[in-house]
Design a protein around this motif. Structure first.
Motif, PDB file in Angstrom:
ATOM      1  N   TYR A   2       0.834  -1.202   0.000  1.00  0.00           N
ATOM      2  CA  TYR A   2       0.000   0.000   0.000  1.00  0.00           C
ATOM      3  C   TYR A   2       0.871   1.255   0.000  1.00  0.00           C
ATOM      4  O   TYR A   2       1.717   1.419   0.882  1.00  0.00           O
ATOM      5  CB  TYR A   2      -0.957   0.021   1.196  1.00  0.00           C
ATOM      6  CG  TYR A   2      -1.897   1.190   1.094  1.00  0.00           C
ATOM      7  CD1 TYR A   2      -2.984   1.147   0.224  1.00  0.00           C
ATOM      8  CD2 TYR A   2      -1.674   2.370   1.807  1.00  0.00           C
ATOM      9  CE1 TYR A   2      -3.828   2.234   0.069  1.00  0.00           C
ATOM     10  CE2 TYR A   2      -2.517   3.457   1.658  1.00  0.00           C
ATOM     11  CZ  TYR A   2      -3.585   3.384   0.782  1.00  0.00           C
ATOM     12  OH  TYR A   2      -4.414   4.460   0.623  1.00  0.00           O
ATOM     13  N   LEU A  25      -1.839   7.883  -0.373  1.00  0.00           N
ATOM     14  CA  LEU A  25      -2.809   8.659  -1.157  1.00  0.00           C
ATOM     15  C   LEU A  25      -2.196   9.952  -1.668  1.00  0.00           C
ATOM     16  O   LEU A  25      -2.578  10.460  -2.718  1.00  0.00           O
ATOM     17  CB  LEU A  25      -3.992   8.989  -0.225  1.00  0.00           C
ATOM     18  CG  LEU A  25      -5.122   9.844  -0.748  1.00  0.00           C
ATOM     19  CD1 LEU A  25      -5.882   9.119  -1.858  1.00  0.00           C
ATOM     20  CD2 LEU A  25      -6.093  10.197   0.381  1.00  0.00           C
ATOM     21  N   PHE A  26      -1.255  10.499  -0.907  1.00  0.00           N
ATOM     22  CA  PHE A  26      -0.716  11.823  -1.223  1.00  0.00           C
ATOM     23  C   PHE A  26       0.646  11.742  -1.903  1.00  0.00           C
ATOM     24  O   PHE A  26       1.528  11.007  -1.456  1.00  0.00           O
ATOM     25  CB  PHE A  26      -0.586  12.659   0.047  1.00  0.00           C
ATOM     26  CG  PHE A  26      -1.908  12.932   0.699  1.00  0.00           C
ATOM     27  CD1 PHE A  26      -2.988  13.395  -0.043  1.00  0.00           C
ATOM     28  CD2 PHE A  26      -2.087  12.725   2.070  1.00  0.00           C
ATOM     29  CE1 PHE A  26      -4.212  13.646   0.560  1.00  0.00           C
ATOM     30  CE2 PHE A  26      -3.309  12.981   2.678  1.00  0.00           C
ATOM     31  CZ  PHE A  26      -4.372  13.438   1.924  1.00  0.00           C
ATOM     32  N   ARG A  79      -3.592  11.095  -5.258  1.00  0.00           N
ATOM     33  CA  ARG A  79      -3.100  10.262  -6.383  1.00  0.00           C
ATOM     34  C   ARG A  79      -4.156  10.031  -7.471  1.00  0.00           C
ATOM     35  O   ARG A  79      -5.260   9.587  -7.163  1.00  0.00           O
ATOM     36  CB  ARG A  79      -2.613   8.894  -5.877  1.00  0.00           C
ATOM     37  CG  ARG A  79      -3.717   8.053  -5.306  1.00  0.00           C
ATOM     38  CD  ARG A  79      -3.288   6.659  -4.844  1.00  0.00           C
ATOM     39  NE  ARG A  79      -4.324   6.167  -3.931  1.00  0.00           N
ATOM     40  CZ  ARG A  79      -4.099   5.524  -2.806  1.00  0.00           C
ATOM     41  NH1 ARG A  79      -2.874   5.250  -2.421  1.00  0.00           N
ATOM     42  NH2 ARG A  79      -5.105   5.133  -2.039  1.00  0.00           N
ATOM     43  N   ASN A  92      -8.054   3.392  -3.807  1.00  0.00           N
ATOM     44  CA  ASN A  92      -8.877   4.406  -4.466  1.00  0.00           C
ATOM     45  C   ASN A  92      -7.968   5.397  -5.178  1.00  0.00           C
ATOM     46  O   ASN A  92      -6.859   5.673  -4.716  1.00  0.00           O
ATOM     47  CB  ASN A  92      -9.765   5.124  -3.439  1.00  0.00           C
ATOM     48  CG  ASN A  92      -8.976   5.714  -2.282  1.00  0.00           C
ATOM     49  OD1 ASN A  92      -7.811   5.368  -2.062  1.00  0.00           O
ATOM     50  ND2 ASN A  92      -9.590   6.596  -1.522  1.00  0.00           N
ATOM     51  N   ASN A 143      -9.104   3.840   3.349  1.00  0.00           N
ATOM     52  CA  ASN A 143      -8.093   4.735   3.906  1.00  0.00           C
ATOM     53  C   ASN A 143      -8.774   5.963   4.509  1.00  0.00           C
ATOM     54  O   ASN A 143      -9.811   6.407   4.013  1.00  0.00           O
ATOM     55  CB  ASN A 143      -7.088   5.155   2.826  1.00  0.00           C
ATOM     56  CG  ASN A 143      -7.764   5.776   1.602  1.00  0.00           C
ATOM     57  OD1 ASN A 143      -8.981   5.638   1.428  1.00  0.00           O
ATOM     58  ND2 ASN A 143      -7.006   6.435   0.753  1.00  0.00           N
ATOM     59  N   VAL A 195      -7.769   9.950   6.535  1.00  0.00           N
ATOM     60  CA  VAL A 195      -6.689  10.921   6.703  1.00  0.00           C
ATOM     61  C   VAL A 195      -6.955  11.789   7.929  1.00  0.00           C
ATOM     62  O   VAL A 195      -8.033  12.383   8.056  1.00  0.00           O
ATOM     63  CB  VAL A 195      -6.575  11.812   5.450  1.00  0.00           C
ATOM     64  CG1 VAL A 195      -5.611  12.965   5.690  1.00  0.00           C
ATOM     65  CG2 VAL A 195      -6.136  10.989   4.248  1.00  0.00           C
ATOM     66  N   GLU A 227      -2.179   9.221   7.081  1.00  0.00           N
ATOM     67  CA  GLU A 227      -3.133   8.363   6.382  1.00  0.00           C
ATOM     68  C   GLU A 227      -2.986   6.984   6.986  1.00  0.00           C
ATOM     69  O   GLU A 227      -1.871   6.537   7.252  1.00  0.00           O
ATOM     70  CB  GLU A 227      -2.811   8.291   4.886  1.00  0.00           C
ATOM     71  CG  GLU A 227      -3.795   7.405   4.112  1.00  0.00           C
ATOM     72  CD  GLU A 227      -3.320   7.038   2.709  1.00  0.00           C
ATOM     73  OE1 GLU A 227      -2.135   7.267   2.398  1.00  0.00           O
ATOM     74  OE2 GLU A 227      -4.115   6.502   1.938  1.00  0.00           O
ATOM     75  N   LEU A 269      -5.015   2.798   7.076  1.00  0.00           N
ATOM     76  CA  LEU A 269      -6.073   1.925   6.577  1.00  0.00           C
ATOM     77  C   LEU A 269      -6.860   1.418   7.769  1.00  0.00           C
ATOM     78  O   LEU A 269      -6.300   1.177   8.837  1.00  0.00           O
ATOM     79  CB  LEU A 269      -5.473   0.737   5.819  1.00  0.00           C
ATOM     80  CG  LEU A 269      -4.560   1.095   4.653  1.00  0.00           C
ATOM     81  CD1 LEU A 269      -4.062  -0.173   3.969  1.00  0.00           C
ATOM     82  CD2 LEU A 269      -5.276   1.983   3.651  1.00  0.00           C
TER      83      LEU A 269
END
Lengths: 502, 502
Positions: free
Chosen positions: A94, A97-98, A133, A163, B163, B165, B180, B182
C-alpha cells in the motif's frame, strides 16, 4: 407429450401467481425500470444501478457510493484476480494517497497528461503542493529506487488495491466515469526489455481471462496509438469491450513504460556482470468501471442481469403459500434451500408481498436463478427453476436439483458470453474511405480503418466527429485493406479501430 | 541422557554453522537491529519496521508505505475479521473519500472534534469546501436517511475497508500514528437503544477475540470517559493494549452514537406501530495501527517476532550444504519442504550467504520457525526446528515433522499471548492518592485510580503530567478503593485507568 404437460403446468402456475398479486398494484410500476434500454440507454443504465441497489450518487458531485450489492461484485473481482496474480509472483502493498508535486514533474509527459485531473490538498502545504493520487507510478518508482539493488531483486512485482481520484470535467456516470474510483494498479520492474514486454502482454492476457471466465465480457485486445497511450508509457496495450449502446469501453490497460520512469526516478541495479544497469518498468490496471460494463452489457428492461459467478446469492427461493398448505410448502422449500446452500440462496417468505411482486423484485436485482415452490410442486416432488437472463423455466425433480443448478448456472454464463461475443463481432465493420467511416460510426458500430498513425490526423478525426477516437490497433486480423489513410490520404500503416467511447 | 546428547548435538551444529560464516562479516552488523529495545524503544521500533521490510517512510511527511511483508499482516487481519462480521450480518460497501464541509457541521461536537485534523481539497471547490474523510459517520448517515424506511430494514449493518486521513501535528510513527492509515469502519442502525448498546459491546468482543486468537494481543476493555470519548458519541468503548515501553495503545473502539447522528441527518423509520421513530446508531473501527502493536509487543532485539497466524510464510528451510553432500542435502530438504507445504515455507538455498547470515536475516524478518537441514540431520533422518520467539531447538524425526510443526506453532502463539498477558497484568497498579499516581506513572505502569469523572479534573491531570490521560473505566474489577478522587478530592465515581499512550 411431456412438453405439452409442462407448458400446461407453466401456464397454470403463472395464472396462480398472477391471482395472488395485490389488487391494483403493478409491481413493475412501483419497483421496476421505467424506460427501455433500446430507447434511452443512459437513463435505463442509471435506473438499473440505483434500483438494483448497486450504487448511489454521493453528496460530492461526480463521486459515488458503492452499495453492498455492487461492492460484492468488486469483492469477487478482487478475490478472483488477486489469487491469479499472486500465483504469478505479484505481492500486494500500500502506497500513500498523497504525492508531492515535484514527483509529477520528474516525468514530464506523465505530469502533462494528468495535470487537468489532479485534486490538490489546500491547507496542508509543507513546502510544496500535495496531490491526491490519480495513479501511483511516481511514488512507487521512488520506492523502487530504494528497493531495487541487484539483479537478484528482479523481477519485482508489486500491486495495490486502492482508491484514486481523477477530477473529470465531463459528465460523470456511476461506475463508468467517476471522480473517485477503486482499482488495482500493478507495478513491475525487470532487468530486460524482452521480459518487460512479455509480462506486459501476460497481464493483459490475465485480464482477458478474468473478463471471460468471471464477468462473461468479451473484448478486443490491441495496442493504443501514440495519441491515446498512457501519459509516460512507451506502449499501452488495452482490452476494449463494446456496449449495446454503440460505445466502446476501455476495460483494462497494461503499459510498457520502457526505461522512462526508471531514469526519471534514478532506479538502477547491479547486473550479473557487476555493472550498473537501468531496469524496465510496467504498470497495469482494472477498476470498478468493470461493474459498469457488466450492467450495461448483460442487463435488460426488467433490471440487472449478472453472470452467476459475481453473485453472492445465486438463487432466490420463493415459496408460494396458501393458508391451508403453508406449513408443508415452507418445510419443503426449506429442504430445497438446504440442498442448494452452497449457492447462498435467498429465501423470500415475506408475507406482505405476492409471488409476482417478489419475482419482479429479484429480477430487478439480478438474482441468476429463481426457484418457485408451490403446492403442485410439493405434490409432485419437484420445483420450477427460472433463469434470469432468458426467463426459461424448467421443472426439476427434487433429487435432480443438485445436478441441474450448477449445469444451468454454467449454461447461463456461457450463453451470456456467447451473446455478447456475437454482438461484439457484429459490431466491428471494416471500411476504407471517409464515407465508409462515417456510415459505420452513424450506425453505432466500431470502424476498422486503414490509418497513418499520425497524431495530428487522429486529433483531426476526433474534432471533426465530435469525439470519435481510436480505440486500438487490434492484435488480430490486422491486414491493411487499403494503401491510404481513410482520413488524410497519407500512407496507411495499420488498421485502427475507431469508435465513440465512455 | 537423551537430553545430554541433544545438547551436544546442538553445540556441534551451532559450531558447524558458525564456521560456515563468511570471514569478517558479522551478519548482525550488516542486517540487524543496532539498538536495544530496553534502551531506546523508539529507535528500536523504527528499525524493526524498516529492516524487517514492513514499512517505509513516504515522501509526504507523516505518511507511510506499507511494504508487502507488512501489508500481508493487514490482509490476514482483513480476511479473518471480514469472515467474522459477515457471519454477524454485516455487509461491505464503499463510501466516497470526499465529504462536503456542511456535513461536518450537522453534528457540532463531531465537527469540533475533527476540525484540527481535516485535510481540505484546494482547487476543486464547488460551492463549499470538500474534506478528505477522517471518518465516515456523516456521509454514511446521510445515506441511511435514504436507505432506512421501515422497521423491516433494521438492523442495518454496513462496513467499509478504506483509507482515512487525520492530519496529525504530533510526531508521527510508522503504523502507530500516521496521517493516512487503513482501517475498517462499521456503521449500524437499530430500532431500539437496547439492541444498539448490545451490539456495540458485541463488536468490541469480536475485536477482543480477533486480537487474542490471531494477533496474540491481550487487552483491557472498558468505557472511555467523557473527556476521551469519540466526537459525537454517547458512549465510547475501547480495548487498550499495553506496550513494553510503558505506553497504552488504544487498539479498537466501538461507539454507541445514541440518536445524535440520526437526528442531525434526519434518519427515521416507520415502526411496527406504523408511526415514525428515530433509530439509534453505532460505529466501530480497527486500523493498521494494530500492526504497530504486534511489532512493539512481541518483537525483540534480533528483530521481528510475529504470532504465526499473521505470517504468510510460517517456516524457512535452511539447507546446510557442503560441496560433497550438496545434492543429497538439497534433495532431502526439498522432501521436508514438500511435507510442510501447507505452511508456505521459504526455501533458502542461496549460495552467496552462509547459514549464520541466513538465520539472522530470517530472525530479523520474523519467520516463526526455522528448519535446519544439515548433513548430520540427513544421516539421522531428522531436522532441527528452531522457534523464533524463544530460540528453542528441537530435533524432530522426519516422520514426526507434520505432527510437530502445527503443535510448535500453536504453542508459540499461546506462549506469546501468555507472556503479553502476564506483562499486562503486572503493569496495572492500583493507587488512591496523587502520590501513588505519580509513582505508578513514573514506573511506566498503568495507574488505576479513583476518579470524579469530571472533564476539567481530567484535563488538569493531563496538563500537570504533560500528557497522562485516562485510558478507560475498566469493565472488570472496578470496585472503588477510595471515596475521593485522587486528583481533585471531589467524590470519586469510578476507578479509572490512567497512563501515557501513543
Amino acid at each position: 407429450m411431456a412438453k405439452k404437460e409442462e407448458k400446461r403446468q407453466e401456464k397454470k402456475q403463472e395464472m396462480r401467481h398472477e391471482m395472488r398479486r395485490s389488487p391494483g398494484v403493478d409491481p413493475k410500476e412501483t419497483l421496476g425500470i421505467t424506460v427501455l434500454k433500446e430507447k434511452d440507454s443512459a437513463e435505463w443504465y442509471g435506473q438499473v444501478c440505483l434500483k438494483a441497489e448497486l450504487a448511489d450518487y454521493a453528496p460530492v458531485k461526480g463521486c459515488m457510493i458503492i452499495r453492498p450489492r455492487g461492492y460484492n461484485i468488486w469483492e469477487t473481482i478482487q478475490s478472483e484476480f488477486d489469487k491469479r496474480i499472486k500465483k504469478l509472483g505479484v505481492k500486494n502493498a500500500y502506497f500513500p494517497l498523497f504525492i508531492p508535486e515535484t514527483f509529477f514533474e520528474k516525468e514530464k509527459s506523465h505530469a502533462q497528461g494528468f495535470a487537468p485531473e489532479v485534486a490538490w490538498i489546500a491547507n496542508k502545504y509543507e513546502g510544496e503542493r500535495i496531490a491526491v493520487r490519480p495513479t501511483s507510478e511516481t511514488v512507487i518508482c521512488d520506492s523502487f529506487k530504494r528497493w531495487v539493488r541487484s539483479h537478484r531483486d528482479l523481477p519485482m512485482r508489486i500491486n495495490q488495491w486502492c482508491n484514486v481520484v481523477r477530477w473529470e470535467t465531463e459528465a460523470t456516470k456511476l461506475f463508468l466515469r467517476t471522480r473517485e474510483f477503486l482499482w488495482q494498479e500493478g507495478h513491475c520492474v525487470y532487468s530486460t526489455e524482452e521480459e518487460c514486454e512479455k509480462e506486459v502482454l501476460m497481464f493483459l492476457d490475465e485480464y482477458e481471462k478474468l473478463l471471460k471466465d468471471v464477468l462473461a465480457i468479451p473484448i478486443i485486445k490491441g495496442k493504443k496509438t501514440e495519441q491515446e497511450k498512457f501519459a509516460g508509457a512507451k506502449n499501452t496495450y488495452t482490452m476494449e469491450s463494446f456496449m449495446p449502446d454503440g460505445k466502446a469501453l476501455q476495460s483494462g490497460t497494461s503499459h510498457n513504460l520502457g526505461q522512462g520512469f526508471m531514469k526519471s526516478f534514478g532506479v538502477s541495479f547491479v547486473g550479473e556482470d557487476e555493472k550498473p544497469h537501468i531496469p524496465y518498468s510496467a504498470s497495469w490496471g482494472i477498476s470498478t468501471r468493470l461493474i459498469g460494463a457488466l450492467v450495461m452489457l448483460h442487463s435488460d428492461n426488467k433490471g440487472l442481469v449478472l453472470p452467476p459467478k459475481v453473485c453472492a446469492n445465486k438463487i432466490v427461493i420463493v415459496p408460494i403459500v396458501f393458508e391451508k398448505s403453508k406449513k408443508e410448502i415452507l418445510e419443503y422449500a426449506k429442504k430445497v434451500r438446504h440442498l442448494v446452500s452452497d449457492y447462498h440462496p435467498l429465501f423470500d417468505d415475506r408475507d406482505e408481498h405476492t409471488p409476482g411482486f417478489k419475482y419482479s423484485e429479484w429480477e430487478l436485482k439480478g438474482i441468476p436463478l429463481r426457484i418457485e415452490v408451490g403446492p403442485k410442486d410439493f405434490e409432485k416432488n419437484q420445483v420450477v427453476i427460472v433463469r434470469r437472463d432468458t426467463g426459461e423455466k424448467e421443472f426439476v425433480m427434487f433429487d435432480k436439483i443438485q445436478e441441474r443448478v450448477p449445469a444451468i448456472l454454467e449454461k447461463m454464463h456461457h450463453d451470456l458470453y456467447s451473446k455478447a461475443l456475437q454482438h461484439l463481432k457484429n459490431s466491428v465493420k471494416e471500411g476504407g474511405t471517409w464515407e465508409d467511416f462515417t456510415n459505420i460510426i452513424a450506425d453505432a458500430k466500431l470502424a476498422k480503418m486503414p490509418h497513418c498513425l499520425d497524431m495530428k490526423c487522429e486529433e483531426a478525426v476526433k474534432t471533426k466527429t465530435a469525439g470519435v477516437t481510436s480505440r486500438c490497433i487490434p492484435f488480430e486480423n490486422n491486414k491493411l485493406n487499403a494503401k491510404k489513410c481513410f482520413a488524410c490520404s497519407q500512407d496507411a500503416k495499420a488498421m485502427v479501430l475507431f469508435g465513440r467511447s465512455y
